[in-house]
Design an enzyme around this catalytic site. Structure first.
Site, PDB file in Angstrom:
ATOM      1  N   ASP A  96      56.105 -36.065 -10.805  1.00  0.00           N
ATOM      2  CA  ASP A  96      57.260 -36.928 -11.010  1.00  0.00           C
ATOM      3  C   ASP A  96      58.500 -36.142 -10.605  1.00  0.00           C
ATOM      4  O   ASP A  96      58.940 -35.237 -11.323  1.00  0.00           O
ATOM      5  CB  ASP A  96      57.349 -37.359 -12.472  1.00  0.00           C
ATOM      6  CG  ASP A  96      56.255 -38.349 -12.865  1.00  0.00           C
ATOM      7  OD1 ASP A  96      55.232 -38.430 -12.155  1.00  0.00           O
ATOM      8  OD2 ASP A  96      56.426 -39.044 -13.889  1.00  0.00           O
ATOM      9  N   LYS A 157      59.947 -44.532  -9.826  1.00  0.00           N
ATOM     10  CA  LYS A 157      60.063 -44.399 -11.281  1.00  0.00           C
ATOM     11  C   LYS A 157      61.502 -44.662 -11.705  1.00  0.00           C
ATOM     12  O   LYS A 157      62.437 -44.156 -11.096  1.00  0.00           O
ATOM     13  CB  LYS A 157      59.616 -42.999 -11.700  1.00  0.00           C
ATOM     14  CG  LYS A 157      59.686 -42.735 -13.195  1.00  0.00           C
ATOM     15  CD  LYS A 157      59.118 -41.354 -13.534  1.00  0.00           C
ATOM     16  CE  LYS A 157      59.350 -40.990 -14.990  1.00  0.00           C
ATOM     17  NZ  LYS A 157      58.818 -39.643 -15.325  1.00  0.00           N
ATOM     18  N   LYS A 185      56.729 -47.058 -11.876  1.00  0.00           N
ATOM     19  CA  LYS A 185      56.612 -46.467 -13.205  1.00  0.00           C
ATOM     20  C   LYS A 185      57.888 -46.735 -13.988  1.00  0.00           C
ATOM     21  O   LYS A 185      58.972 -46.327 -13.582  1.00  0.00           O
ATOM     22  CB  LYS A 185      56.350 -44.962 -13.115  1.00  0.00           C
ATOM     23  CG  LYS A 185      56.227 -44.293 -14.497  1.00  0.00           C
ATOM     24  CD  LYS A 185      55.805 -42.836 -14.382  1.00  0.00           C
ATOM     25  CE  LYS A 185      55.808 -42.140 -15.732  1.00  0.00           C
ATOM     26  NZ  LYS A 185      55.367 -40.728 -15.657  1.00  0.00           N
TER      27      LYS A 185
END
Length: 231
Positions: A96, A157, A185
């Site tokens: 991430d 994300k 996400k």
């Protein structure tokens, strides 16, 4: 609202996150045990804990996710790339990565693209590009999402959780942009099963939350609550 979506396996969406700076090895062990027990998608830990999580989850279903350039995204590209490479060497299977928001705001899109592309190329690992959407205009959100997709990100994300959390509106926007080509996400501030289900229905394919076990308990409580209607 939860009872409106009985067929959604919420656990399969959850990246069980332990990203507090005071996380201990004992907590990492607990998070990994819970991820295995509840069949979460992954455990998301700080880079310093990746090797421990990898050892604990060896041959088990949950992936090991870590964060790169967290939480500001303002490290140099060389440092981010090294951090990502070391994380993969230690066993991380998903990264991430916080994008450089200053580059986005100033229009330095080539650098933004190159950083994500180089991390993806050097690690061969799926990248979840963290856009920190609460700090962006809609135009910036669209630009950042498109640049990260073009650079090879596997997920978009919403946020780190340090500057606001996931919203249904942002997830819908990312779904519109991604057109199901990559994952989405939602992360930050997911405290109830209703929130989790709303985000999934809006288009989230992963949920980043430290409250995964609590969400499942809420779901179980709702499912066990008898129908209050009178005969």
């Amino acid at each position: 609202m939860s009872q409106s979506y009985p067929d959604i396996d919420v656990a399969a969406f959850i990246d069980h996150s332990l990203l507090t700076p005071i996380a201990t090895p004992t907590q990492v062990e607990q998070w990994c045990e819970e991820a295995d027990r509840y069949h979460f998608a992954s455990v998301c830990v700080l880079p310093v804990h990746v090797k421990q999580a990898t050892n604990l989850l060896h041959s088990k279903q949950p992936k090991v996710t870590t964060v790169i350039g967290f939480p500001l995204g303002a490290n140099t590209s060389m440092i981010k790339r090294y951090e990502a490479e070391e994380a993969v060497e230690n066993g991380a299977t998903e990264l991430d990565v916080v994008i450089n928001l200053g580059w986005l705001k100033s229009g330095n899109l080539d650098a933004l693209y190159r950083e994500i592309a180089e991390i993806r190329e050097s690690t061969g690992c799926p990248i979840k590009a963290i856009l920190e959407m609460s700090l962006l205009t809609e135009a910036e959100k669209r630009t950042a999402a498109q640049m990260c997709m073009d650079a090879g990100a596997s997920f978009l994300k919403t946020s780190t959780g340090w500057n606001g959390g996931a919203t249904v509106a942002d997830v819908r926007l990312l779904k519109e942009i991604a057109q199901d080509r990559i994952g989405i996400k939602a992360s930050g501030g997911i405290r109830t099963i209703d929130q989790a289900l709303e985000l999934i229905v809006a288009g989230a394919t992963r949920l980043g939350t430290s409250r995964g076990v609590e969400l499942l308990r809420q779901r179980d409580t709702l499912e066990k609550t008898p129908n209050q209607s009178t005969s």
